[in-house]
Design an enzyme around this catalytic site. Structure first.
Site, PDB file in Angstrom:
ATOM      1  N   TYR A  59       0.855  -1.184   0.000  1.00  0.00           N
ATOM      2  CA  TYR A  59       0.000   0.000   0.000  1.00  0.00           C
ATOM      3  C   TYR A  59       0.889   1.231   0.000  1.00  0.00           C
ATOM      4  CZ  TYR A  59      -3.026   3.739   1.523  1.00  0.00           C
ATOM      5  OH  TYR A  59      -3.699   4.933   1.581  1.00  0.00           O
ATOM      6  N   GLU A  67      -2.954   7.718  -4.406  1.00  0.00           N
ATOM      7  CA  GLU A  67      -2.992   6.453  -3.664  1.00  0.00           C
ATOM      8  C   GLU A  67      -2.835   5.293  -4.636  1.00  0.00           C
ATOM      9  OE1 GLU A  67      -5.512   5.327   0.137  1.00  0.00           O
ATOM     10  OE2 GLU A  67      -6.763   5.129  -1.637  1.00  0.00           O
TER      11      GLU A  67
END
Lengths: 370, 289, 370, 289
Positions: free
Chosen positions: A101, A186
């Site tokens: 992530y 992101e």
């Protein structure tokens, strides 16, 4: 302004960040053509401005152009997570060795950009415990320097070629974030595929206030029609479920008005912040927007600072003269030029309250009377 | 006493020749603010409301000690104007402007930190030390001297609460508008610390909102405060605000809700008003007047 | 590395800074052709790495291509300020309304870039009193922001269109300075010509230590042949007028050695700093360079730190074995591995001193004996 | 006592696995320096001279308190390595590397200022608190404890003068190499201030050079010092250095010459040696030993 995944990936790609090969398609035919171009197995991903598409059936796999067309046909025109799907992204299915992530966003407490990374990426990132999340604050005057990239990579626990890739990726991602006035970039998951790091998803939000200097982005519209109309007038508008239309000046006082209405058992039809310095014409238009929602009552709560009470009163009178107002209007009016405003209202048959709670109580009473 | 600004604060208005700048210069003068000059590039030497206009802040500081600046500068130029004030040595910079890009806001706040300046705003109504100095845009009538410090995120709601306090005979030491944007110069904690130290402030009213975790952070400080705090949190019934992807969730980690904020504040010993107009009674209760 | 004026102007031009129209020429014919292309009156400027060309006859005016060719013929191949002229810059003669001074350089005291400007530019800038000179230090993390540019422009006292031009120019000039690893960018005079600001000269020095990352510059060589040779070996070498060749390790101690020689009435032939960690081979080559200057004596002063005395001794022995050393060599040798080094020297018929003053006195005595 | 570093200083070596790094790690250990680790990206976990190698400074600081760092890092990577040490919280960063681009040097020094770190160098031999801690490259033999502080711009000339002092029985508290580049972390004044405050330092030897105006600035401070200063300025007979256009002349305004420096120092009360080997006698004269 949120970007669709395919736009975010195009943006990443233009900075040299690796993304899966693929292209956007608006019809099953187009999707099949893209799949044929890519060859082999592909993923067909619905393009909506929301996450969790996988769990919502918005991501399908296909092993031939025909299958890809069928998958697109299933998704296109339908809804995923309550949102209508108008396009899909068709891209190569990449080999996933590991999911990480990675994101950069604005930390309002630290007043700096914060890079967030985790060795545990994928769909359940929000459940990853804090100690497995790496946060690194970036000084906007210093940027993300190579040593910081290496430190983040070390803390993620990468080694070998993917570590080198990560060291190169991190400063580039910050560059995207800074140069494009992003509030969020992101990548979840960021995939380790052999020696490579590939951005398997892209979630990018551009700061609305920075859009004036960000040319070259298509304008993505997330608002309802009424919200767009209000936005064009410089008003902040959100549609709600109730029957009392609300207009106030300032986000805080608008929230306070909704809170007070609910406290008295009422149900607001909307959130409309008319802002701090809106003139007569804008106020009149805001009223028109309220009327279009067919409420039972309209509650106007103005604490005049920059907004002048006489402007608000005159706007109300103007609307009344131009068209019938089929529902009762409850007005609370105090502040700059209060006396003039209240005078104008009285002359034209409106009653004005000085206290917010009294006005709210009255509006609820009228809404419940029907 | 008061916090941050008082009757000796020399103020300049950046962007004093525009409509807003001109209007609020007049209002601030009427309140008694010591405005020593205005700035407007290319208009040095003019006058506005009897105030001398300078080319820039540096030029104004050749003639005056300048303690604070108030910016009425369009968003695309606000970063540069704030930098100018900070580098020139102005220690309190009040940025009224809204819609400044968040990256510019981060730049401004971090530059101010380096130079030891205090930023109020952006997107704030300003700051008022009642009866002494007003820097910003609230109307003059409701701000009267008294024992209560007020700190708030949003504007009009603060006027509402201040007007209620004043109507109940409770005046204010200083009223601070932190600003409504995601990145602003001061946090609740910064201002609470100043109120805690200010001998004239007997109680603090804190006007918060849902979203972010500032109120939760403030609660940790309120626990240690000697002075009573009365809070109102707007947004109990508000629609959920926009979320910054997973990143936002990771930063907030469940904080940011109405219930969470109220719980944290109550546990810290603050009184929490359910509605704005309950604030004066709670203040009375806490300071026994 | 200093750039020739025409290179500096090309660089400025690539950043959008206005310079007179013109081009470099290496022959009178080329100069005439450039003049014809420009049309009207032109200036023919000798291209040398030194200022004050105007006073030295290195700048001529011409009102036709023919005259331009003649002017170039006068200048080319001759010397200006003691430097050989190999090229000229032919450019339009601009209308000069006013001359300003502008530069950015490194301020070693402030440890920051400093922008220097003056309303009084032109040839006599060094005589302008301090109070008419504007100095503005730039934080390298903040850069030269628009507000700073406006403040500098205000302090110079510009108004109207040239003020706007200056506001635009200043951040661009800093950009050149920063992006090109410059130690100096200087425009003198910066000319106000009507509404425009034109860089009538360009003096740019690129940091030698930054050259490794500055591609795209031609390499300009200012050193003598011997200096180049020494530089290629990583040695710092300057030719002087005397008859005692000197080699020491470290700039400070080399200066101290020259000072000591002069104190005893000697005259150094050169400054050769062999650096801190030079190995045997480099030391041997440095000796070769010294021998080429045909000195009367060679003085070697080594205080071994990183440099090891045995390396120096071995180098000396090596040179002696390979070729005749026709002049006496006086050696002072202390520090790391001193005993080994002195031993090697003794075995090979060299005498080593421990004290610098004694060695210097001996060298002077030998030089004066002839 | 000593200045900047002492027997309790924990040191790491950045670039400890290279030839220079390895050699000088051994030398420093032999001098008694408390080296707690080294760094070398990609070589974390190895050992050099019995010292543990870490991936980076952050990793080293997970295991140790680190007070100072010594950089043996090639010029193109020195800026990043120095930033790493500074951000990790190292308070004394000694940069041996030469040929670092001057823009990188300005970045390093200004970043250190922001973070409150002291930079020694670049292009320095380092710093030695005699008998306690050596960070840098001078050979160990000449540095013995005593009453004289030494501060210098250049390396070998300093060894020469320190060796002369030691040979005459005059030891040193701390010997500081400012570094030979145009932009370095410390100036003469910075170090003189520290020596003035250090109770063990009885006199200061200052080794300057022609060029720049550091020695002139130091003279202003020497005037106010209680301790005697002995100076030597190299370059009386040196060829003129390169000049930075008119800009250089405007900054220096006639300062920077040998004569100007000597005059300023003498007027400030410093003793000035004409030649390096005169220094010990002048020191003896000034402190009466």
């Amino acid at each position: 302004m949120k970007l669709y995944e395919y736009m975010g990936k195009d943006l990443f790609s233009s900075y040299g960040i690796a993304v899966p090969r693929g292209r956007m398609a608006s019809t099953p035919g187009e999707a099949a053509a893209v799949a044929a171009e890519i060859g082999g197995e592909v993923v067909v991903k619905s393009q909506i401005l929301s996450g969790k598409r996988g769990k919502g059936g918005g991501i399908l796999f296909a092993s031939s152009p025909g299958e890809a067309g069928e998958a697109a046909a299933k998704i296109l025109g339908g809804t995923v997570q309550g949102l209508k799907v108008e396009s899909v992204l068709v891209e190569e299915k990449i080999k996933i060795d590991r999911e990480l992530y990675l994101s950069i966003t604005v930390d309002g407490s630290a007043k700096k950009p914060v890079l967030i990374a985790s060795a545990s990426g994928g769909m359940d990132i929000e459940d990853v415990p804090d100690e497995e999340i790496i946060k690194y604050h970036i000084d906007p005057f210093v940027g993300l320097q190579p040593y910081a990239a290496r430190e983040i990579t070390r803390r993620i626990g990468l080694a070998g070629p993917p570590a080198g890739e990560m060291n190169r990726l991190l400063p580039v991602l910050y560059k995207v974030f800074r140069e494009k006035d992003a509030e969020l970039v992101e990548i979840n998951p960021l995939v380790i595929s052999g020696d490579r790091l590939i951005a398997a998803d892209a979630k990018v939000t551009i700061d609305d206030d920075g859009l004036y200097r960000q040319k070259g982005f298509p304008r993505v519209e997330e608002r309802t029609e009424a919200e767009q109309k209000a936005h064009a007038l410089g008003l902040s508008y959100v549609q709600l479920e109730g029957n009392i239309a609300v207009m106030a000046n300032g986000a805080g006082i608008t929230m306070g008005t909704l809170d007070t209405l609910q406290h008295y058992g009422g149900s607001p039809a909307n959130f409309l912040d008319a802002g701090g310095g809106t003139g007569m014409e804008e106020t009149a238009k805001a009223l028109e927007i309220l009327l279009e929602t067919n409420p039972r009552v309209i509650l106007i709560n103005i604490f005049g600072g920059i907004t002048r009470c006489d402007d608000v009163a005159n706007a109300l009178v103007k609307v009344k003269k131009e068209r019938e107002i089929p529902v009762p209007v409850v007005i609370r009016l105090v502040g700059t030029n209060e006396e003039i405003g209240v005078g104008i209202l009285k002359e034209n048959g409106f009653e004005a309250y000085r206290k917010m709670d009294e006005a709210a109580a009255k509006a609820v009473e009228l809404a419940n009377r029907h | 006493m008061a916090i941050i600004i008082d009757e000796n604060t020399n103020v300049i208005v950046q962007g004093a020749t525009g409509n807003q700048g001109r209007f609020h210069t007049r209002q601030m003068l009427a309140y008694g603010t010591r405005i020593v000059g205005g700035t407007s590039p290319g208009k040095g030497g003019q006058e506005v409301e009897g105030i001398r206009i300078y080319e820039n802040v540096f030029a104004a500081m050749e003639d005056h000690r300048v303690d604070a600046s108030c910016l009425f500068i369009p968003a695309p130029f606000a970063r540069d104007a704030a930098f100018e004030a900070i580098e020139a040595g102005v220690k309190v910079v009040v940025i009224i402007t809204e819609h400044i890009p968040v990256h510019d806001e981060m730049d401004i706040v971090n530059f101010a930190r380096q130079k030891g300046a205090t930023i109020i705003g952006p997107n704030t109504f300003g700051i008022v030390s009642s009866g002494k100095c007003k820097i910003g845009i609230p109307s003059n009538r409701f701000f009267v001297p008294g024992p209560v410090g007020v700190v708030a995120r949003s504007g009009t709601l603060t006027y509402e609460i201040v007007a209620n306090l004043t109507a109940c005979g409770i005046g204010q030491t200083t009223v601070v508008g932190l600003g409504g944007d995601r990145v602003v110069g001061l946090s609740f904690v910064d201002v609470l610390q100043k109120f805690e130290k200010d001998p004239e402030t007997k109680a603090v009213v804190m006007v918060g909102e849902i979203g972010g975790n500032q109120e939760e952070e403030a609660s940790l400080f309120i626990k240690k405060m000697s002075k009573p705090v009365v809070a109102y949190i707007a947004g109990k019934s508000a629609p959920p605000g926009k979320r910054m992807g997973h990143a936002g969730a990771i930063i907030e980690r469940g904080r940011g809700t109405y219930e969470g904020k109220v719980k944290a504040l109550k546990e810290a010993g603050a009184s929490v008003a359910a509605l704005p107009f309950e604030v004066p009674d709670l203040v009375r209760e806490r300071i026994g007047i």
